[in-house]
Write a protein that holds these residues in place. Structure first.
Motif, PDB file in Angstrom:
ATOM      1  N   HIS A   1     -39.825  28.983  -0.174  1.00  0.00           N
ATOM      2  CA  HIS A   1     -41.125  28.646   0.672  1.00  0.00           C
ATOM      3  C   HIS A   1     -42.086  29.294   0.179  1.00  0.00           C
ATOM      4  O   HIS A   1     -42.049  30.593   0.075  1.00  0.00           O
ATOM      5  CB  HIS A   1     -40.834  28.640   2.056  1.00  0.00           C
ATOM      6  N   ASP A   2     -43.314  28.721   0.004  1.00  0.00           N
ATOM      7  CA  ASP A   2     -44.613  29.243  -0.148  1.00  0.00           C
ATOM      8  C   ASP A   2     -45.309  29.399   1.134  1.00  0.00           C
ATOM      9  O   ASP A   2     -45.830  28.443   1.819  1.00  0.00           O
ATOM     10  CB  ASP A   2     -45.507  28.473  -1.008  1.00  0.00           C
ATOM     11  N   LEU A   3     -45.547  30.626   1.766  1.00  0.00           N
ATOM     12  CA  LEU A   3     -46.087  30.731   3.047  1.00  0.00           C
ATOM     13  C   LEU A   3     -47.656  31.539   3.000  1.00  0.00           C
ATOM     14  O   LEU A   3     -47.971  32.007   4.055  1.00  0.00           O
ATOM     15  CB  LEU A   3     -45.162  31.805   3.809  1.00  0.00           C
ATOM     16  N   SER A   4     -47.827  31.643   1.650  1.00  0.00           N
ATOM     17  CA  SER A   4     -49.286  32.184   1.359  1.00  0.00           C
ATOM     18  C   SER A   4     -50.356  31.461   2.097  1.00  0.00           C
ATOM     19  O   SER A   4     -51.273  32.218   2.568  1.00  0.00           O
ATOM     20  CB  SER A   4     -49.411  32.494  -0.050  1.00  0.00           C
ATOM     21  N   ASN A   5     -50.632  30.216   2.188  1.00  0.00           N
ATOM     22  CA  ASN A   5     -51.532  29.710   2.621  1.00  0.00           C
ATOM     23  C   ASN A   5     -51.356  29.263   3.819  1.00  0.00           C
ATOM     24  O   ASN A   5     -52.334  28.401   4.396  1.00  0.00           O
ATOM     25  CB  ASN A   5     -52.003  28.362   1.493  1.00  0.00           C
ATOM     26  N   ARG A   6     -50.289  29.426   4.584  1.00  0.00           N
ATOM     27  CA  ARG A   6     -49.897  29.270   6.062  1.00  0.00           C
ATOM     28  C   ARG A   6     -50.186  27.464   6.311  1.00  0.00           C
ATOM     29  O   ARG A   6     -50.200  27.288   7.518  1.00  0.00           O
ATOM     30  CB  ARG A   6     -51.361  29.866   6.975  1.00  0.00           C
ATOM     31  N   ASP A   7     -50.008  26.877   5.438  1.00  0.00           N
ATOM     32  CA  ASP A   7     -49.724  25.357   5.468  1.00  0.00           C
ATOM     33  C   ASP A   7     -48.399  25.082   5.985  1.00  0.00           C
ATOM     34  O   ASP A   7     -47.636  24.678   4.989  1.00  0.00           O
ATOM     35  CB  ASP A   7     -50.184  24.484   4.306  1.00  0.00           C
ATOM     36  N   VAL A   8     -47.817  24.993   7.153  1.00  0.00           N
ATOM     37  CA  VAL A   8     -46.532  25.199   7.505  1.00  0.00           C
ATOM     38  C   VAL A   8     -45.701  23.672   7.385  1.00  0.00           C
ATOM     39  O   VAL A   8     -44.663  23.556   7.616  1.00  0.00           O
ATOM     40  CB  VAL A   8     -46.149  25.401   9.025  1.00  0.00           C
ATOM     41  N   GLU A   9     -46.626  22.826   6.720  1.00  0.00           N
ATOM     42  CA  GLU A   9     -46.390  21.128   6.885  1.00  0.00           C
ATOM     43  C   GLU A   9     -45.849  21.207   5.341  1.00  0.00           C
ATOM     44  O   GLU A   9     -44.979  20.274   5.364  1.00  0.00           O
ATOM     45  CB  GLU A   9     -47.396  20.097   7.236  1.00  0.00           C
ATOM     46  N   ARG A  10     -45.952  21.995   4.629  1.00  0.00           N
ATOM     47  CA  ARG A  10     -45.800  21.775   3.175  1.00  0.00           C
ATOM     48  C   ARG A  10     -45.694  23.032   2.654  1.00  0.00           C
ATOM     49  O   ARG A  10     -46.372  23.662   1.865  1.00  0.00           O
ATOM     50  CB  ARG A  10     -46.767  21.068   2.354  1.00  0.00           C
TER      51      ARG A  10
END
Length: 217
Positions: free
Chosen positions: A31-40
Motif C-alpha cells: 500500500h502507498d500511504l504517502s499521499n493519504r488517498d485511502v481510496e486507491r
C-alpha cells in the motif's frame, strides 16, 4: 527510503517470492500511504484473488486507524482478518516510514485459512466417533445467558456437517437448521436472525429452510 516507488522496486521481487513459496492462498500487498488517498492505496499485489482486490484498490480499516494515530507502532504479526464472504485470514502488516518518521507504505501478507480449515474438517469427520461410541443425548450446555446456549448449539450444528461455513452448500445449511430445530433452538427469541448471520444467509432464506423442514416432517 523516502518514496513508495523506491520501496516498490525493492519489495516487488520479495512479494513474488513469498506468494510463490506459500502458495495461491497467500496474498501479498503493498500500500502507498504517502499521499493519504485511502481510496486507491494498492500499488502492487500478488494473489489478489484471496480478497478480490487489485492494484488501485483501497486501504483497509487498519490503514485508516494508522493515519489517525500515525506516531504509534502499528506493525503487527499473525492477527485475524476476514474477507467479505466470511473466510478467515491470518495476517501480518509492516509499515515503512520516511526520514521524517512519516508512514509512507505498508506491506501486508494475508493467508486464507480455508484450505487448512477444510483439511481439519475432513480429519475431524474421519475421526468422528462411531455410532456405538456416540452418547444417546447431546451434551448439556450450562450458561448464564440463553444466547450463549444458542451459540453453543449453532457451533455443534455447524460442526456436525464436517465443513466450515465458507464451504457449505444449500444442503449443509438445511442440515444445520434441521439440527437446531430438532433441539428446540428456535424457541429462543431472534434465533432465526442469529442462525442466518452465522450461516451467511438472509433471514428470509433461513425461515424458508425452517418451513421446508417442518413441512416434510
Amino acid at each position: 527510503m523516502n518514496s513508495p516507488r523506491e520501496l516498490l522496486a525493492t519489495l516487488e521481487p520479495i512479494m513474488k517470492a513469498v506468494a510463490a513459496a506459500v502458495g495461491p492462498h497467500c496474498e501479498v500487498v503493498l500500500h502507498d500511504l504517502s499521499n493519504r488517498d485511502v481510496e486507491r492505496t494498492i500499488v502492487a499485489i500478488e494473489n489478489g484473488h484471496v480478497t478480490g482486490r487489485a492494484v488501485g484498490g483501497p486501504s483497509t480499516n487498519r490503514g485508516l486507524e494508522l493515519l489517525r494515530r500515525e506516531a504509534e507502532d502499528h506493525n503487527e504479526f499473525g492477527y485475524k482478518g476476514r474477507t467479505a464472504d466470511g473466510r478467515e485470514l491470518r495476517s501480518s502488516s509492516v509499515y515503512f516510514r520516511d526520514d521524517d518518521g512519516r508512514v509512507i507504505a505498508a506491506l501486508c501478507i494475508n493467508v486464507d485459512l480455508t484450505p487448512l480449515q477444510a483439511a481439519r474438517a475432513a480429519l475431524d469427520a474421519a475421526l468422528r466417533p462411531t455410532v456405538e461410541d456416540t452418547p444417546a443425548r447431546d451434551e448439556e450446555v450450562f450458561a448464564s445467558d440463553i444466547s450463549e446456549v444458542l451459540d453453543r448449539l449453532i457451533d455443534a450444528a455447524i460442526a456436525q456437517t464436517g465443513k466450515t461455513v465458507a464451504l457449505m452448500d444449500r444442503d449443509d445449511r438445511i442440515a444445520v437448521v434441521r439440527f437446531l430445530d430438532e433441539r428446540g433452538a428456535f424457541f429462543v427469541k431472534r434465533a432465526v436472525d442469529r442462525v442466518a448471520r452465522r450461516l451467511n444467509i438472509s433471514r428470509v432464506t433461513a425461515y424458508n429452510y425452517l418451513e421446508q423442514i417442518r413441512a416434510a416432517s
